[in-house]
Design a protein around this motif. Sequence first.
Motif, short mmCIF file in Angstrom:
data_model
loop_
_atom_site.label_atom_id
_atom_site.label_comp_id
_atom_site.label_asym_id
_atom_site.label_seq_id
_atom_site.Cartn_x
_atom_site.Cartn_y
_atom_site.Cartn_z
N PRO A 114 -8.69 -12.66 46.49
CA PRO A 114 -8.34 -13.90 47.23
C PRO A 114 -9.57 -14.67 47.71
O PRO A 114 -9.47 -15.85 48.05
N ASN A 115 -10.73 -14.00 47.73
CA ASN A 115 -11.96 -14.67 48.14
C ASN A 115 -13.04 -14.44 47.07
O ASN A 115 -14.03 -13.74 47.31
N PRO A 116 -12.86 -15.05 45.89
CA PRO A 116 -13.78 -14.78 44.78
C PRO A 116 -15.08 -15.56 44.91
O PRO A 116 -15.18 -16.53 45.68
N MET A 117 -16.08 -15.12 44.16
CA MET A 117 -17.34 -15.86 44.12
C MET A 117 -17.15 -17.22 43.46
O MET A 117 -17.76 -18.22 43.89
N PHE A 118 -16.30 -17.27 42.41
CA PHE A 118 -16.01 -18.52 41.72
C PHE A 118 -14.50 -18.74 41.73
O PHE A 118 -13.73 -17.78 41.77
N PRO A 119 -14.04 -19.97 41.66
CA PRO A 119 -12.60 -20.23 41.66
C PRO A 119 -11.91 -19.56 40.47
O PRO A 119 -12.44 -19.55 39.36
N ASN A 120 -10.74 -18.98 40.72
CA ASN A 120 -9.95 -18.35 39.67
C ASN A 120 -8.84 -19.28 39.20
O ASN A 120 -8.30 -20.06 39.99
N PRO A 121 -8.46 -19.18 37.94
CA PRO A 121 -7.24 -19.85 37.50
C PRO A 121 -6.03 -19.17 38.12
O PRO A 121 -6.14 -18.03 38.61
N PRO A 122 -4.89 -19.81 38.10
CA PRO A 122 -3.71 -19.18 38.70
C PRO A 122 -3.25 -17.96 37.90
O PRO A 122 -3.48 -17.87 36.70
#
Length: 340
Positions: free
Chosen positions: A159-167
């Motif tokens: 939920p708090n990744p280094m880079f944005p995740n796709p859904p």
Amino acid sequence: MKKIGFLSFGHWANRQGYQARTASDTLLQSIDLAVAAEEIGLDGAYFRVHHFAAQLASPFPLLSAIGAKTNRIEIGTGVIDMRYENPMYMVETAGAADLISGGRLQLGISRGSPEQVIDGWRYFGYEPAAGETDADMGRRKALEFLDKLNGVGFARPNPNPMFPNPPGLLRLEPHAEGLRDRIWWGAASNATAIWAAENRMHLQSSTLKFDESGKPFHIQQAEQIRLYKEAWKKAGHPGEPRVSVSRSIFALITDDDRYLFGGQGNRGDQIGFIESDRRAIFGRSYAAEPDILIKELSQDEAIKEADTLLLTIPNTLGVDYNVHVLDSILKFVAPGLGWR
């Protein structure tokens, strides 16, 4: 028409007459040979994988380099021993190699063959699960590899990744679209050939199989291929399965050819034992003048059943001589058999 490729074991040794004396020699010459093979019209460049030996072992750097320097030729393995592999990491490295080549990877995998060391996969950190044999472990890893190649997300994102995740759930990257449809299984028995068909893998059948009937090698191999094709059809898979067979074939054109291989043509099938107690049959080599080769090869039932022929090569003799060996087959033998 048949696809014709070469299969290199990637040997090296510091011996008189060898052109491949070091690992560096073998790797660099393998790249050069694949480039030259594409130039003369060959369809594939395939490499064996053996651990703990002075032979090629880690295929993906080599396949990636070949993919970057060629444009058309298929590149692949025959075969990767899945007992030694991490299926997740292999999805990533295979995906990268396939993308570099533009979707030309034809990856041969298997549960493994007789090794240089006892239970070598243990040194790589792998153990069969409770109740498994090492062969079971190899097949289990193969199925996991196939599943993850589909590119379906399975990992819960942070939920708090280094880079944005796709859904949604995440898949392994890079994903190589279509690679799942270009995986081959190296089968030494009729049962594993059928298993390969049921799991939607193409079939690689080499110059060795378990002796299951006492018939000549090429007859047993042809029967194996027919059982495989029947199983593919019964499973209802889309498309047509591909089948490759390996052969040692040398057209005796020059004095060097006759000196190096003139004594191999009369050798018939051989019987031996692998895994201590499994009776195996080893196919003969072919070495003769082109007109004789055409006559002899026309009687090989397994070659007739296969769409792809992999020519095993003496890689230690160097790039130039192996280009000659392969070009001789393309020019003087293949047309007479309708392969070209």
